[in-house]
Design a protein around this motif. Structure first.
Motif, PDB file in Angstrom:
ATOM      1  N   SER A 337       0.868  -1.170   0.000  1.00 48.11           N
ATOM      2  CA  SER A 337       0.000   0.000   0.000  1.00 48.11           C
ATOM      3  C   SER A 337       0.902   1.215   0.000  1.00 48.11           C
ATOM      4  N   GLY A 338       0.402   2.306  -0.523  1.00 50.11           N
ATOM      5  CA  GLY A 338       1.230   3.510  -0.553  1.00 50.11           C
ATOM      6  C   GLY A 338       2.474   3.272  -1.378  1.00 50.11           C
ATOM      7  N   CYS A 339       2.366   3.389  -2.685  1.00 51.30           N
ATOM      8  CA  CYS A 339       3.488   3.205  -3.605  1.00 51.30           C
ATOM      9  C   CYS A 339       4.028   1.782  -3.504  1.00 51.30           C
ATOM     10  N   CYS A 340       5.290   1.671  -3.147  1.00 49.95           N
ATOM     11  CA  CYS A 340       5.925   0.352  -3.158  1.00 49.95           C
ATOM     12  C   CYS A 340       6.305  -0.062  -1.743  1.00 49.95           C
ATOM     13  N   ALA A 341       5.478   0.318  -0.771  1.00 54.88           N
ATOM     14  CA  ALA A 341       5.803   0.020   0.624  1.00 54.88           C
ATOM     15  C   ALA A 341       5.062  -1.221   1.086  1.00 54.88           C
ATOM     16  N   LEU A 342       5.763  -2.021   1.831  1.00 54.19           N
ATOM     17  CA  LEU A 342       5.237  -3.301   2.287  1.00 54.19           C
ATOM     18  C   LEU A 342       4.262  -3.082   3.437  1.00 54.19           C
ATOM     19  N   ASP A 343       3.228  -3.890   3.459  1.00 53.86           N
ATOM     20  CA  ASP A 343       2.189  -3.765   4.457  1.00 53.86           C
ATOM     21  C   ASP A 343       1.802  -5.165   4.906  1.00 53.86           C
ATOM     22  N   LEU A 344       1.622  -5.340   6.198  1.00 52.92           N
ATOM     23  CA  LEU A 344       1.103  -6.624   6.670  1.00 52.92           C
ATOM     24  C   LEU A 344      -0.412  -6.500   6.638  1.00 52.92           C
ATOM     25  N   HIS A 345      -0.969  -7.131   5.685  1.00 53.45           N
ATOM     26  CA  HIS A 345      -2.390  -7.033   5.404  1.00 53.45           C
ATOM     27  C   HIS A 345      -3.204  -7.159   6.682  1.00 53.45           C
ATOM     28  N   TYR A 346      -4.098  -6.232   6.910  1.00 54.13           N
ATOM     29  CA  TYR A 346      -5.078  -6.254   8.003  1.00 54.13           C
ATOM     30  C   TYR A 346      -4.516  -5.921   9.388  1.00 54.13           C
ATOM     31  N   HIS A 347      -3.240  -6.231   9.634  1.00 53.05           N
ATOM     32  CA  HIS A 347      -2.851  -6.373  11.031  1.00 53.05           C
ATOM     33  C   HIS A 347      -2.762  -5.071  11.796  1.00 53.05           C
ATOM     34  N   THR A 348      -2.036  -4.121  11.235  1.00 57.25           N
ATOM     35  CA  THR A 348      -1.847  -2.909  12.029  1.00 57.25           C
ATOM     36  C   THR A 348      -1.350  -1.762  11.160  1.00 57.25           C
ATOM     37  N   ILE A 349      -1.023  -0.684  11.785  1.00 52.69           N
ATOM     38  CA  ILE A 349      -0.458   0.436  11.045  1.00 52.69           C
ATOM     39  C   ILE A 349       1.026   0.159  10.806  1.00 52.69           C
ATOM     40  N   ARG A 350       1.593   0.924   9.901  1.00 51.77           N
ATOM     41  CA  ARG A 350       3.020   0.786   9.673  1.00 51.77           C
ATOM     42  C   ARG A 350       3.648   2.173   9.628  1.00 51.77           C
ATOM     43  N   ASN A 351       4.966   2.205   9.748  1.00 55.10           N
ATOM     44  CA  ASN A 351       5.699   3.468   9.636  1.00 55.10           C
ATOM     45  C   ASN A 351       6.738   3.337   8.548  1.00 55.10           C
ATOM     46  N   GLU A 352       7.206   4.470   8.085  1.00 50.16           N
ATOM     47  CA  GLU A 352       8.240   4.414   7.052  1.00 50.16           C
ATOM     48  C   GLU A 352       9.170   5.605   7.175  1.00 50.16           C
ATOM     49  N   GLN A 353      10.425   5.376   6.829  1.00 51.54           N
ATOM     50  CA  GLN A 353      11.394   6.466   6.808  1.00 51.54           C
ATOM     51  C   GLN A 353      12.163   6.426   5.484  1.00 51.54           C
ATOM     52  N   TYR A 354      12.205   7.557   4.832  1.00 50.48           N
ATOM     53  CA  TYR A 354      13.085   7.689   3.667  1.00 50.48           C
ATOM     54  C   TYR A 354      14.452   8.109   4.213  1.00 50.48           C
ATOM     55  N   VAL A 355      15.359   7.171   4.279  1.00 53.46           N
ATOM     56  CA  VAL A 355      16.657   7.421   4.906  1.00 53.46           C
ATOM     57  C   VAL A 355      17.520   8.247   3.944  1.00 53.46           C
ATOM     58  N   PRO A 356      18.085   9.337   4.416  1.00 52.92           N
ATOM     59  CA  PRO A 356      18.878  10.180   3.499  1.00 52.92           C
ATOM     60  C   PRO A 356      20.257   9.563   3.225  1.00 52.92           C
ATOM     61  N   SER A 357      20.257   8.404   2.608  1.00 52.39           N
ATOM     62  CA  SER A 357      21.513   7.646   2.410  1.00 52.39           C
ATOM     63  C   SER A 357      22.616   8.464   1.739  1.00 52.39           C
ATOM     64  N   PRO A 358      22.330   9.215   0.649  1.00 52.00           N
ATOM     65  CA  PRO A 358      23.427   9.961   0.006  1.00 52.00           C
ATOM     66  C   PRO A 358      24.024  11.020   0.931  1.00 52.00           C
ATOM     67  N   VAL A 359      23.185  11.633   1.787  1.00 51.05           N
ATOM     68  CA  VAL A 359      23.701  12.633   2.725  1.00 51.05           C
ATOM     69  C   VAL A 359      24.630  11.938   3.716  1.00 51.05           C
ATOM     70  N   LEU A 360      24.174  10.797   4.236  1.00 57.54           N
ATOM     71  CA  LEU A 360      24.980  10.048   5.214  1.00 57.54           C
ATOM     72  C   LEU A 360      26.263   9.528   4.576  1.00 57.54           C
ATOM     73  N   PHE A 361      26.165   9.190   3.295  1.00 53.98           N
ATOM     74  CA  PHE A 361      27.352   8.719   2.564  1.00 53.98           C
ATOM     75  C   PHE A 361      28.403   9.830   2.477  1.00 53.98           C
TER      76      PHE A 361
END
Lengths: 668, 299
Positions: A337-361
């Motif tokens: 759900s929500g673009c290409c983000a994984l969801d455990l069907h039915y079970h609960t809410i989920r969270n997501e973080q777009y990690v700024p990998s290039p900045v950290l690199f």
């Protein structure tokens, strides 16, 4: 039967400036009315009052009831009002809704509350009853309007659903729609998804056939339903033409297939072909050998809908979730759900973080003078871990801001929380998912490759001198930039080069493995950017792959634009080297300069999946058509392109994004 | 065994069934005016030069034994006359403005690239195609390459002009499909536009048919050359002679060879810049479709 074209025309005529005007007028009044109310059922009272106050319009062309009145906001109105709010991005347990109705869900909660005998459970059920009863009244008012208009099937259905169980194919769809619309437009947020649609609708499809309905009739009814999902955000786009509504530019997602596709799975695809609208994106969880006829239908539809659907390799994600320690019944239940983000069907809410990998690199590179790629990778992994741990602690900890918000409505339709009378965000559900997205994977990989060659192997620059070149944004070193651009880069099936991108992705996955999480929290690393490849780019300095500061980084799982020069088979072999078994979500967008036959698409995608590939979203990009659309937008109202993880109307995109689509590598 | 090739192109979907890898062999006895692979004519390695890719790094100037690369005020001047084709400049050019075209390769080396896409061939019923240039000009090498590919279970196709004086029976053992070019059907015009008379070509075509080879006739259609009713009638007549013909494919002219000529430092002999619209061919095809005893396609 629905007149599909009229329903479609209404969407194309919709206005992106309009908001759900009644909600915006009523909610501020309710906020004042309940200003002094500190009871735990305040949310439910506001919700019930709102539902009792709004109109229940039914148009002559409507085949399903449930639409919101939209007008341009009043002067001074700041839509959308945040009194009722959720984070969205979840899939409700529609299977239980259809089987038991809201009344059944409520009954289970009451029994459970009695068992628990706690004050919080008692209050939870009391508030749930207020909400349930208001939905019943709301549906009954719709039923009355429908009856007045002589729409007997609609009137009959709404006098039953969603309060009581669905009794046939039509009432099941009507039930789902009303709850989906309330979640998106009233409670408010984007990207509520329909979950494993073919699974929970299958019994009603079978029943309809037994009762003498033809498959063609059902396809038409379903197409009417699919077109209706476009009402949630009209023609608004993700990041440009917002609608001032809680579900602004909310994309719609519907998942089918999986381990056991059924006869209805193919029917969904045929209905999607008939509907042929930007929403919903149909996500197929493909296990090619599970049903060969279904697999053929998938690629038949894919060749027609292209950007409006996408395909995931079911086995890869399933195995990855099992490896994360999720039990089989939960791991096989996943959805997107929500673009290409994984969801455990039915079970609960989920969270997501777009990690700024290039900045950290880049931060990592500037921390000290390294002597090898391996040394940098270790430091990079640790910096990623620290960043992600901070986010995870926030999500898991007592200070999680999301917990302050209500989510109450959501809690009724998420099975694990509803049955225990718990708030979805209270952190006590058995499975919470955190998606961590790795941004700029190929930019980072190509940077490692260039650094290794120029600094560590050929020793043409000292480490410090090369960092200075980056700090000066390659000023005075354009020849070097050109040289780096012409090095072999990720996406050309050269294992000795691809390995750098793979190693940096593995560093990301490793950092996720290193996180300290509560036992009911599961962190999933993936390679996915959404639009961060462009928007985050503004804060990313020059990178060792020859990229200037501020330029876009690589999108999703793709190579840097223009870097892949050996054709699509070489590209796919490179991509299959990603550790998808550890990074089982995210997306890949492939563009072709002309249409391909279903057989050719099938061969391409199945070959990729056989090599371990995860996902394919496909666009057929005809540059001349896109250029003409930029000049004559009025001729191309329905032209869609795939963007990140969904379909967008091309003419509604901002210029920079139209150009980005034009510049994609398009395979012949 | 080694042979001279100038490209290996993966994901070829126009050179036979399914997804294929096409190996382009260098050297051709014909000199078709419109040739879209002008780099394929000469049997020896050649040097591509594309000015706009030059970054002005001066490395070519430093390594050229004949001092044929000069830089003045940032502009790169390359004098081809006197070039030894030593390829040192191409070897050091970081931007591929200078690029070698043509390399001796072992059959095993080529097949290791071809086999990379084995999964794609299996999923699409594809395989390997030899093209050129003229693959039959390197008859022994082509036979060896095809035999090895067949032994590995690959489907094989050969795209040929048919101009070959060797007996095709041996090579045909390893060829699943012939993509056989019929460029012109008028004898004098054939000489005028390709540099050779067509008898050998037609005889080889008939011979392959007699020994049961699977054949697809491929007919490039060039504006002002063979977009005529006579030519289409001629193609139909030839097709009717062939009992093993699978299809006749008409290929509209495309101008991609023009730019390559410039990169080789040659003046293109045929400079039409526009793609021939396939729809312009259709009326000609329709007039002969019934007379061709096989599938007729416009690519």
């Amino acid at each position: 039967m629905p007149n599909l074209q009229i329903l479609k025309d209404l969407i194309f005529e919709s206005d992106n400036k309009a908001c759900f005007i009644e909600r915006e007028r009523i909610l501020p009044c309710l906020e004042k009315k309940y200003a002094e109310d500190n009871s735990s059922e305040k949310y439910a009272k506001i919700f019930a009052d709102l539902l009792d106050s709004v109109s229940t319009p039914v148009l002559d062309c409507d085949f399903f009831a449930g639409r919101v009145v939209e007008e341009e906001p009043d002067p001074g109105m700041s839509a959308p009002c945040g009194v009722l709010y959720s984070i969205g991005h979840m899939s409700y347990d529609y299977e239980t809704l259809l089987k038991k109705g809201i009344s059944g869900i409520l009954r289970d909660m009451e029994n459970r509350a009695e068992e628990l005998a706690t004050e919080s459970a008692r209050r939870f059920v009391y508030a749930a009853r207020l909400i349930a009863e208001s939905i019943k009244r709301y549906a009954e008012r719709y039923a009355a309007t429908a009856a007045e208009k002589g729409l007997s099937e609609m009137a009959r259905a709404l006098s039953v659903v969603p309060y009581r169980p669905a009794y046939d194919f039509y009432s099941a769809l009507q039930s789902v729609w009303l709850i989906h619309m309330i979640a998106s437009c009233y409670v408010g947020s984007r990207d509520y998804a329909f979950g494993r649609f073919d699974r929970y609708m299958f019994p009603y499809y079978e029943q309809a056939l037994r009762e003498g309905k033809t498959e063609e009739e059902l396809i038409r009814i379903l197409a009417g339903f699919l077109i209706k999902t476009n009402e949630i955000c009209g023609r608004a786009t993700h990041n440009y033409k917002h609608k001032p509504i809680p579900s602004n530019s909310s994309k719609q997602y519907l998942t089918i297939g999986g381990d056991r596709p059924n006869a209805f799975s193919s029917v969904v695809l045929r209905a999607a072909e008939l509907s042929d609208m930007a929403q919903p994106t149909v996500t197929v969880l493909l296990k090619p050998e599970a049903d060969l006829a279904f697999t053929d239908q998938v690629f038949h539809t894919f060749s027609r809908l292209s950007d409006k659907m996408n395909v995931y390799n079911y086995e890869v994600t399933h195995r990855a979730l099992l490896a994360k320690g999720l039990p089989e019944e939960v791991a096989s239940d996943f959805t997107f759900s929500g673009c290409c983000a994984l969801d455990l069907h039915y079970h609960t809410i989920r969270n997501e973080q777009y990690v700024p990998s290039p900045v950290l690199f880049l931060t990592t590179l500037h921390e000290k003078e390294y002597r090898s790629v391996e040394e940098i990778l270790r430091a990079f992994r640790e910096n990623l871990r620290v960043c992600m741990q901070e986010f995870a602690d926030r999500v898991m900890g007592p200070d999680c801001p999301e917990r302050e918000r209500a989510y109450f409505f959501d809690s009724l339709f998420l099975s694990d929380t509803a049955k225990n009378c718990q708030h979805a965000a209270a952190g006590r559900a058995p499975y919470y998912l955190i998606n961590f997205f790795h941004i700029g994977a190929a930019t980072i990989g190509d940077s490692f490759a260039a650094l290794d060659r120029l600094v560590f192997q050929e020793k043409r620059f000292s480490y410090a001198a090369f960092m200075k070149i980056l700090d000066k944004n390659y000023e005075g070193n354009e020849a070097l930039r050109t040289e780096i651009f012409n090095m072999v880069r990720f996406g050309n099936d050269d294992e000795s080069v691809d390995r750098y991108t793979v190693l940096s992705a593995e560093a990301f996955a490793g950092a996720v493995d290193d996180l300290i999480l509560k036992p009911n929290f599961f962190a999933i690393p993936s390679i996915y950017t959404l639009e961060r490849d462009n928007t985050m780019a503004e804060i990313i300095g020059a990178t060792p792959d020859g990229r200037h500061a501020g330029d876009p980084v690589s999108e999703n799982q793709s190579p840097v634009y223009g870097a892949d020069r050996k054709g699509i088979t070489a590209l796919l072999r490179s991509l299959a080297r990603y550790p998808f078994e550890r990074m089982p979500a995210g997306g890949l967008n492939l563009s072709f300069s002309k249409k391909h036959s279903p057989e050719m698409l099938k061969a391409i995608v199945l070959s990729y999946f056989e090599m371990g590939g995860l996902h394919a979203g496909i666009s057929f990009i005809d540059r001349e058509t896109l250029q003409d659309a930029m000049e004559n937008p009025e001729k191309y109202k329905s032209l869609t392109v795939r963007l990140y993880g969904f379909s967008e109307y091309f003419i509604n995109l901002p210029l920079w994004q139209q150009i980005a689509v034009l510049n994609r590598t398009a395979y012949e | 065994m080694t042979g001279m090739i100038f490209d290996i192109q993966r994901f070829s979907i126009q050179d036979g069934p399914g997804i294929r890898t096409t190996v382009f062999l260098k050297g051709c006895p014909l000199h078709c005016l419109w040739c879209h692979n002008p780099e394929s004519g000469d049997c020896r390695p050649e040097l591509f030069y594309e000015e706009k890719k030059c970054a002005g790094c001066l490395r070519c100037e430093a390594v050229c034994p004949k001092s044929l690369h000069r830089f003045e005020k940032g502009d790169h001047f390359f004098q081809r006359e006197g070039c030894l084709r030593c390829m040192r400049c191409a070897g050091v050019c970081p931007t591929k403005a200078l690029e070698r075209c043509g390399e001796e390769k072992e059959t095993g080396e080529i097949l290791s690239v071809v086999l990379k896409d084995e999964i794609f061939y299996r999923q699409s019923n594809g395989g390997m195609t030899l093209s050129g240039g003229e693959p039959l000009l390197q008859y022994d090498f082509s036979t060896s390459l095809l035999a090895e590919a067949k032994a590995m279970g690959l489907h094989t196709a050969v795209e040929t002009s048919g101009y070959c004086t060797r007996n095709l029976e041996e090579i045909n053992r390893y060829v699943d499909l012939w993509l056989y070019d019929i460029k012109l059907t008028d004898r004098e015009q054939h000489l005028r536009y390709t540099g050779v008379f067509p008898e050998i070509i037609w005889e080889n075509l008939r011979f392959l048919n007699r020994i049961g080879a699977h054949i697809v006739m491929r007919c490039p259609i060039i504006p002002d050359v063979n977009l005529t009713e006579e030519h289409f009638r001629g193609v139909a007549l030839l097709a009717r002679e062939l009992s093993h013909l699978q299809a006749v494919q008409f290929e509209p002219y495309h101008p991609l060879g023009v730019r390559k000529n410039f990169r080789l430092g040659k003046k293109p002999p045929y400079t039409a810049e526009n793609f021939l619209n396939p729809e312009e061919i259709v009326p000609f095809v329709e007039k002969v479709r019934d007379r061709i005893p096989a599938k007729v396609e416009v690519l």
